[in-house]
Design an enzyme around this catalytic site. Structure first.
Site, PDB file in Angstrom:
ATOM      1  N   ASN A 189       0.867  -1.182   0.000  1.00  0.00           N
ATOM      2  CA  ASN A 189       0.000   0.000   0.000  1.00  0.00           C
ATOM      3  C   ASN A 189       0.905   1.234   0.000  1.00  0.00           C
ATOM      4  O   ASN A 189       1.458   1.591   1.038  1.00  0.00           O
ATOM      5  CB  ASN A 189      -0.897  -0.037   1.247  1.00  0.00           C
ATOM      6  CG  ASN A 189      -1.717   1.228   1.407  1.00  0.00           C
ATOM      7  OD1 ASN A 189      -1.806   2.055   0.493  1.00  0.00           O
ATOM      8  ND2 ASN A 189      -2.317   1.393   2.577  1.00  0.00           N
ATOM      9  N   LYS A 236       0.121   4.246  -0.326  1.00  0.00           N
ATOM     10  CA  LYS A 236      -0.527   5.450   0.213  1.00  0.00           C
ATOM     11  C   LYS A 236      -0.278   6.637  -0.736  1.00  0.00           C
ATOM     12  O   LYS A 236      -0.228   6.439  -1.936  1.00  0.00           O
ATOM     13  CB  LYS A 236      -0.048   5.701   1.643  1.00  0.00           C
ATOM     14  CG  LYS A 236      -0.161   4.429   2.503  1.00  0.00           C
ATOM     15  CD  LYS A 236       0.004   4.658   3.964  1.00  0.00           C
ATOM     16  CE  LYS A 236      -0.174   3.315   4.689  1.00  0.00           C
ATOM     17  NZ  LYS A 236      -0.130   3.435   6.142  1.00  0.00           N
ATOM     18  N   HIS A 285      -9.503   1.500   4.385  1.00  0.00           N
ATOM     19  CA  HIS A 285      -8.269   1.628   5.163  1.00  0.00           C
ATOM     20  C   HIS A 285      -8.512   2.560   6.348  1.00  0.00           C
ATOM     21  O   HIS A 285      -9.288   3.510   6.244  1.00  0.00           O
ATOM     22  CB  HIS A 285      -7.144   2.168   4.276  1.00  0.00           C
ATOM     23  CG  HIS A 285      -5.814   2.106   4.951  1.00  0.00           C
ATOM     24  ND1 HIS A 285      -5.400   3.079   5.829  1.00  0.00           N
ATOM     25  CD2 HIS A 285      -4.831   1.187   4.911  1.00  0.00           C
ATOM     26  CE1 HIS A 285      -4.204   2.745   6.296  1.00  0.00           C
ATOM     27  NE2 HIS A 285      -3.834   1.608   5.759  1.00  0.00           N
ATOM     28  N   GLU A 337      -6.891   4.909   7.516  1.00  0.00           N
ATOM     29  CA  GLU A 337      -6.659   6.343   7.232  1.00  0.00           C
ATOM     30  C   GLU A 337      -7.861   6.959   6.519  1.00  0.00           C
ATOM     31  O   GLU A 337      -8.183   8.125   6.731  1.00  0.00           O
ATOM     32  CB  GLU A 337      -5.362   6.496   6.413  1.00  0.00           C
ATOM     33  CG  GLU A 337      -4.132   6.263   7.298  1.00  0.00           C
ATOM     34  CD  GLU A 337      -2.941   5.652   6.580  1.00  0.00           C
ATOM     35  OE1 GLU A 337      -2.865   5.728   5.340  1.00  0.00           O
ATOM     36  OE2 GLU A 337      -2.079   5.077   7.288  1.00  0.00           O
ATOM     37  N   GLU A 376      -5.677  -4.767  10.430  1.00  0.00           N
ATOM     38  CA  GLU A 376      -4.622  -3.789  10.654  1.00  0.00           C
ATOM     39  C   GLU A 376      -4.886  -3.043  11.962  1.00  0.00           C
ATOM     40  O   GLU A 376      -5.632  -2.050  11.974  1.00  0.00           O
ATOM     41  CB  GLU A 376      -4.575  -2.781   9.503  1.00  0.00           C
ATOM     42  CG  GLU A 376      -4.323  -3.410   8.153  1.00  0.00           C
ATOM     43  CD  GLU A 376      -3.713  -2.410   7.183  1.00  0.00           C
ATOM     44  OE1 GLU A 376      -2.573  -2.643   6.759  1.00  0.00           O
ATOM     45  OE2 GLU A 376      -4.351  -1.394   6.880  1.00  0.00           O
ATOM     46  N   GLY A 386       2.368   2.214  10.706  1.00  0.00           N
ATOM     47  CA  GLY A 386       3.336   3.287  10.558  1.00  0.00           C
ATOM     48  C   GLY A 386       4.033   3.664  11.855  1.00  0.00           C
ATOM     49  O   GLY A 386       4.690   4.695  11.949  1.00  0.00           O
ATOM     50  N   SER A 416       3.217  -2.245  10.276  1.00  0.00           N
ATOM     51  CA  SER A 416       4.662  -2.331  10.513  1.00  0.00           C
ATOM     52  C   SER A 416       5.235  -3.720  10.218  1.00  0.00           C
ATOM     53  O   SER A 416       6.137  -4.175  10.913  1.00  0.00           O
ATOM     54  CB  SER A 416       5.014  -1.891  11.931  1.00  0.00           C
ATOM     55  OG  SER A 416       4.614  -0.541  12.146  1.00  0.00           O
TER      56      SER A 416
HETATM   57  P1  PGA Z   1       2.669   0.192   7.618  1.00  0.00           P
HETATM   58  O1  PGA Z   1       1.239   0.439   6.955  1.00  0.00           O
HETATM   59  O2  PGA Z   1       3.205  -1.100   7.049  1.00  0.00           O
HETATM   60  O3  PGA Z   1       3.498   1.380   7.221  1.00  0.00           O
HETATM   61  O4  PGA Z   1       2.475   0.099   9.092  1.00  0.00           O
HETATM   62  C1  PGA Z   1       0.341  -0.611   6.733  1.00  0.00           C
HETATM   63  C2  PGA Z   1      -0.932  -0.053   6.129  1.00  0.00           C
HETATM   64  O5  PGA Z   1      -1.339   1.053   6.515  1.00  0.00           O
HETATM   65  O6  PGA Z   1      -1.549  -0.706   5.261  1.00  0.00           O
END
Ligand code: PGA
Length: 250
Positions: A10, A12, A96, A98, A168, A174, A213
């Site tokens: 992803n 983003k 997601h 976000e 998630e 992140g 992560s």
């Molecule tokens: P990350 O993000 O691997 O940077 O923690 C995962 C995601 O938001 O899909």
């Protein structure tokens, strides 16, 4: 039907077309011999066409990061399923955290977007997960169950098994703070039991990815668990070395 491991990146809101070329070219050459794992990259909308073109003829799929529920209309800033199909996009991430946190996405809009994706024959990756406060107050199961049932409301069994879920935990996204393998497996097993209670054996064919992560160093400990069927990778999908490290671990 065994569940094939899926590793999805992803990106983003990262990488212009120019900035993506080197990574896409690297993925193209370095996954040529790859077997037994499905790999997908999800760049921003503006980079989708270039990604499809560069990855054509490779086993790597391309996904978008959102899709609207209508085919067309007065929805400024949105992109529809037929628009993604025209680009030969395979997958789409829906709901997601976000999007839920910053753009007002709810279980209901997730459900609408999911229905549109399935109707257009896009492969959906539906995200769910609890906040840190919810985990600390013992609400994880209630929250992920509500999100799962809301997202999949009214979806028939044959479509549930075409849907990929991504667990998630928001506190792991992140942050460099990964769920432990035990924490992740516990929720994945629970989600599969919720799937089974509604859709029976379809639960055995539905892939549930872990996200938050995931890195080359922790991927194999997570991916070897019985109910973890792959990863949704944010930060570590932006560099070929990290992303391919996770693919290799898978
Ligand atoms: P990350 O993000 O691997 O940077 O923690 C995962 C995601 O938001 O899909």
């Amino acid at each position: 039907m065994p569940r094939q491991i899926l590793i999805a990146g992803n990106w983003k809101m990262n990488k212009t077309i120019a900035a993506a070329q080197a990574l896409l070219a690297d993925l193209r050459t370095r996954t040529a011999e790859m077997e037994g794992v499905e790999v997908v990259v999800c760049p921003p909308f503006t980079t989708l066409a270039a990604a499809v073109q560069t990855l054509r003829g490779t086993p790597i799929g391309v996904g978008a990061q959102n899709v609207h529920w209508e085919d067309a209309g007065a929805f400024t800033g949105e992109v529809s399923a037929p628009m993604l199909k025209e680009l030969a996009v395979d997958y789409v991430i829906i709901g997601h955290s976000e999007r839920r946190q910053y753009f007002g996405e709810t279980d209901e809009t997730v459900n609408q977007r999911l229905k549109a994706a399935l109707a257009a024959d896009l492969k959906p990756i539906v995200c769910i997960g609890e906040t840190l406060t919810q985990r600390e107050t013992g609400e994880t199961r209630r929250v992920v169950r509500t999100q799962l049932e809301g997202a999949l409301a009214g979806i028939p069994a044959r479509d549930v098994e075409r849907t990929v879920l991504a667990y998630e935990p928001i506190w792991a996204i992140g942050t460099g703070r990964t769920a432990t393998p035990d924490q992740a497996q516990e929720v994945h097993g629970f989600l599969r039991s919720v799937l089974r209670s509604h859709w029976g054996d379809v639960a055995d064919n539905t892939r549930i990815l872990y996200g938050g992560s995931m890195k080359p160093g922790n991927a194999s400990d997570l991916l070897r668990l019985p109910d973890i069927d792959g990863g949704l990778i944010g930060g570590a999908s932006l560099e070929a070395e990290d992303f391919l490290g996770i693919v290799t671990a898978a």
